[in-house]
Design a protein around this motif. Structure first.
Motif: not given
Length: 185
Positions: A89-97, A124-125, A135-137
């Motif tokens: 989450x912190x270094x590769x892909x924190x969110x979709x954009x 996820x919601x 549950x952090x997505x």
């Protein structure tokens, strides 16, 4: 005056350098200095933009690790629950954009230009969740600066860009702090 066999003289040209503190045009030079009051104006100054860009690029290539401090000790410890997920989450892909580089670069840019950066965790919601909930997505960098309420120890968030509004405990917010001279939180 002679120095090492050379004659050194001061030549008077008739053009005297202006002293900013004296007479004609002296104190008026202060009137021409523009006060920079926003992040956008700061980035329009070439030197500031380049410095902020160099610093943020240099830091964004380094891995970011999340550490926490327990209330009983002043020692920072690595996150124990699911460290691989937090690294992702912190270094590769924190969110979709955003990828990790852009995410960290924007955090550092906000720290340099605004003083602090704030990140919220969502599930996820797309609703905010506690950082240690499991549950952090995704992680979202807030664009609008939340107001911290020291008496209640809460962050009042109204971020129209990410669609996050509400009052949240510190368990929901990653607060990247810059040192402050006045001792503020």
């Amino acid at each position: 005056m002679k120095l090492f066999g050379f004659e050194i003289k001061r030549e008077v040209t008739g053009i005297e350098p202006k002293n900013p503190a004296s007479g004609a045009g002296g104190a008026n030079w202060l009137m021409n200095i523009k006060r920079i009051e926003s992040e956008r104006e700061a980035l329009q100054v070439g030197v500031m933009h380049r410095c902020a860009n160099l610093i943020s690029d240099g830091i964004a290539v380094m891995p970011l690790r999340l550490k926490f401090r327990t209330s009983t000790t002043s020692v920072y410890q690595e996150i124990i629950e699911d460290p691989e997920r937090w690294f992702y989450l912190l270094n590769v892909r924190p969110n979709a954009w955003q990828n990790g580089f852009v995410f960290k670069k924007n955090i550092v840019m906000q720290m340099l230009l605004r003083g602090n950066a704030y990140v919220m965790a969502r599930d996820e919601r797309r609703t905010p969740v506690k950082l240690n909930s499991g549950r952090v997505a995704e992680l979202v960098l807030l664009h609008d600066v939340p107001a911290y309420q020291p008496y209640t120890n809460r962050y009042a968030v109204t971020d129209t860009v990410s669609g996050i509004t509400g009052v949240f405990a510190p368990d929901y917010v990653l607060h990247f702090k810059n040192p402050s001279a006045d001792g503020c939180y």
